[in-house]
Design an enzyme around this catalytic site. Structure first.
Site, PDB file in Angstrom:
ATOM      1  N   CYS A  71       0.784  -1.221   0.000  1.00  0.00           N
ATOM      2  CA  CYS A  71       0.000   0.000   0.000  1.00  0.00           C
ATOM      3  C   CYS A  71       0.821   1.279   0.000  1.00  0.00           C
ATOM      4  O   CYS A  71       1.972   1.281   0.413  1.00  0.00           O
ATOM      5  CB  CYS A  71      -0.877   0.058   1.243  1.00  0.00           C
ATOM      6  N   GLY A 111       1.147   0.227  -4.909  1.00  0.00           N
ATOM      7  CA  GLY A 111      -0.066  -0.583  -5.000  1.00  0.00           C
ATOM      8  C   GLY A 111      -0.853  -0.222  -6.235  1.00  0.00           C
ATOM      9  O   GLY A 111      -1.182   0.955  -6.424  1.00  0.00           O
ATOM     10  N   ASN A 115      -0.907   1.133   5.699  1.00  0.00           N
ATOM     11  CA  ASN A 115       0.169   0.430   4.999  1.00  0.00           C
ATOM     12  C   ASN A 115       0.888  -0.454   6.009  1.00  0.00           C
ATOM     13  O   ASN A 115       1.346   0.032   7.034  1.00  0.00           O
ATOM     14  CB  ASN A 115       1.140   1.438   4.376  1.00  0.00           C
ATOM     15  N   GLY A 116       0.984  -1.741   5.703  1.00  0.00           N
ATOM     16  CA  GLY A 116       1.629  -2.684   6.613  1.00  0.00           C
ATOM     17  C   GLY A 116       0.730  -3.883   6.849  1.00  0.00           C
ATOM     18  O   GLY A 116      -0.302  -4.023   6.201  1.00  0.00           O
ATOM     19  N   TYR A 159      14.279  -2.295  -3.303  1.00  0.00           N
ATOM     20  CA  TYR A 159      13.359  -2.388  -4.435  1.00  0.00           C
ATOM     21  C   TYR A 159      12.079  -1.561  -4.309  1.00  0.00           C
ATOM     22  O   TYR A 159      11.678  -0.892  -5.253  1.00  0.00           O
ATOM     23  CB  TYR A 159      13.003  -3.866  -4.650  1.00  0.00           C
TER      24      TYR A 159
END
Ligand code: SF4
Length: 517
Positions: free
Chosen positions: A27, A53, A136-137, A281
């Site tokens: 996300c 995302g 997010n997570g 990345y």
């Protein structure tokens, strides 16, 4: 003819998948407080976070209705890219009115990916007003909390872990929203960078380990929270600082007036555990995360790889007629690390040249798979083409960031071989991936990882990829390349080391993994 929008979006997602690795960040989150064009700015912010995302996107705005003397939350979300979901500008200018907003880009790691209900931001109306959340997570005690809440009568609208946080807040018996949040976040474990919007406030909360990045910025008289600084850059907003691990920051009218947000450190830990893969990345190279520029760290990573896994020399280093060894990047994810690799390697080997041997198409169209056609091959061919004149009769060093299943790389090597290079040498800017992620990244299963299929035997992986040499960066040298900006800075390396810094509730996993604490 009736246009099937869902079908088009599903198609678009399929094309996007062609362009991404088999690991996905789940996300990107964004929030802004106190701007008349909050929805439009959130749209641009989500654009700059699209890499985090691509499955779905959404925005919730808070609008004060003068005639009704109350706040109203507007919401628009859907599957596909930000461009698809907000294709009609009237959505932003007419439907999503309000001076504050939160947004979300989704790539699912929990909850069925195709389910519309699972698209964030989530919104509820409870006894104290409206509440919306972007996360997010991944939480690591989801089953426990879900069971507990279900037994108490909570009805879940989604199958995600993020909804649990909303219910914990709404059910809290504390008086103020700040205390309700502290109550809720005292119960959740795992990785979270969260934006919460209420009728009066925008609140950012980050887990005590700081697993996922999270920054605070300002734009005119507004405050912004974002997963990465790229979303600040696109708006010409100023970076203020990171949301600290274990910190809750509250923005309200007083914070705007006094130019001073309220900060509460609610959880402390001995060491932060930033996701090291963000530097390898996931994050954009033009971002700053964990208080350091990704570009700089990625170059360091490339530099260390060149020292540890140098490129081969020419067959006859003193023969001026023999062509130089070329170093190429796999666009776009390894561009920066390749520069670091080349700049270091050329110091000791003058017979090198940095080249563009692979060209990536940024304009994705539809693929029409015919019976008998290899779908994966077609995907790679659509994504990349080779520059034959650059690769022909050369020793080629390919720098890539990671190998997951190895399928894409195998096809890439096959493609490069069509240009008849003399040799192909692979250099990878991370250690072998051997374990899944429970903190917000979508990895294939342990069994699907190529390193595990060969029991960590690099020679076996080299043979399967059909290249002349293969060199990974060691974990030691990866840890040497990343910054330690303050005494608590440390990293999660679990997908390389199997050492998980945050325990997870799943007993089956607990038995398999080696938890640090
Ligand atoms: S397991 Fe890997 S991807 Fe997940 S948080 Fe740790 S380093 Fe990042």
């Amino acid at each position: 003819m009736k246009i099937d929008k869902e079908r088009i979006l599903r198609r678009r997602k399929h094309f996007v998948d062609c362009y991404t690795k088999s690991i996905h960040s789940n996300c990107g989150v964004f929030g802004i407080y106190n701007h008349p064009e909050a929805a439009i700015l959130t749209y641009y912010g989500l654009h700059a976070l699209q890499h985090r995302g691509q499955e779905a996107a959404g925005i919730v705005t808070c609008e004060y209705l003068e005639d009704k003397k109350k706040h109203h939350f507007n919401v628009h979300k859907g599957t596909g890219l930000v461009l698809d979901v907000f294709a009609d500008e009237l959505i932003l200018t007419e439907d999503l009115k309000g001076n504050s907003a939160i947004g979300h880009n989704r790539y699912s790691t929990t909850g069925a990916s195709g389910k519309r209900n699972n698209i964030q931001p989530f919104k509820v109306n409870y006894k104290d007003g409206n509440l919306a959340l972007s996360h997010n997570g991944n939480l690591t005690n989801t089953n426990y909390l879900r069971n507990k809440l279900s037994e108490e009568g909570t009805i879940f609208q989604t199958t995600t872990d993020s909804e649990i946080i909303l219910h914990l807040i709404a059910k809290s018996k504390e008086k103020s929203i700040e205390d309700k949040l502290l109550d809720a976040f005292s119960q959740v474990e795992g990785a979270y960078s969260v934006c919460i919007l209420t009728d009066e406030k925008l609140i950012a909360v980050r887990d005590q380990y700081g697993v996922r990045p999270f920054v605070m910025g300002s734009f005119e008289d507004s405050y912004i929270f974002s997963s990465e600084t790229t979303a600040l850059d696109i708006l010409n907003a100023d970076y203020i600082r990171d949301v600290e691990p274990g910190e809750m920051i509250v923005i309200d009218k007083d914070a705007i007036k006094n130019k001073k947000p309220t900060s509460i450190i609610f959880k402390e830990t001995e060491k932060f555990k930033h996701c090291i893969f963000e530097y390898i990345y996931f994050s954009r190279p033009d971002s700053q995360i964990f208080e350091e520029k990704v570009d700089k760290v990625r170059r360091n990573i490339g530099r260390n790889l060149a020292i540890e896994q140098p490129p081969p020399d020419k067959d006859n280093p003193n023969d001026d007629d023999e062509k130089k060894v070329i170093v190429i990047n796999v666009p776009d994810s390894s561009n920066t690390a390749t520069l670091g690799y080349f700049n270091e390697a050329i110091k000791t080997n003058k017979n090198l040249k940095h080249e563009y041997g692979l060209i990536r198409s940024h304009y994705v169209g539809r693929t029409f798979i015919q019976p008998g056609q290899d779908n994966r091959k077609l995907k790679v061919k659509i994504k990349f083409n080779i520059v034959k004149g650059v690769l022909f009769n050369r020793k080629v060093v390919i720098v890539d960031d990671s190998i997951v299943r190895g399928n894409t790389l195998k096809l890439l090597v096959e493609l490069i071989k069509k240009a008849n290079p003399k040799e192909i040498h692979l250099r990878i800017t991370s250690p072998p991936i051997v374990s899944p992620c429970y903190y917000g990244m979508d990895f294939p299963s342990r069994e699907e990882l190529i390193a595990n299929q060969h029991d960590g035997n690099i020679e076996g992986i080299r043979k399967e990829l059909d290249v002349d040499s293969l060199g990974y960066l060691s974990l030691e040298q990866l840890l040497d390349a990343v910054p330690y900006t303050e005494k608590k800075t440390d990293y999660c390396t679990a997908c390389f080391s199997c050492k998980y810094p945050i325990a997870i509730e799943d007993v089956e996993h607990k038995e398999k993994e080696n938890f640090e604490d």
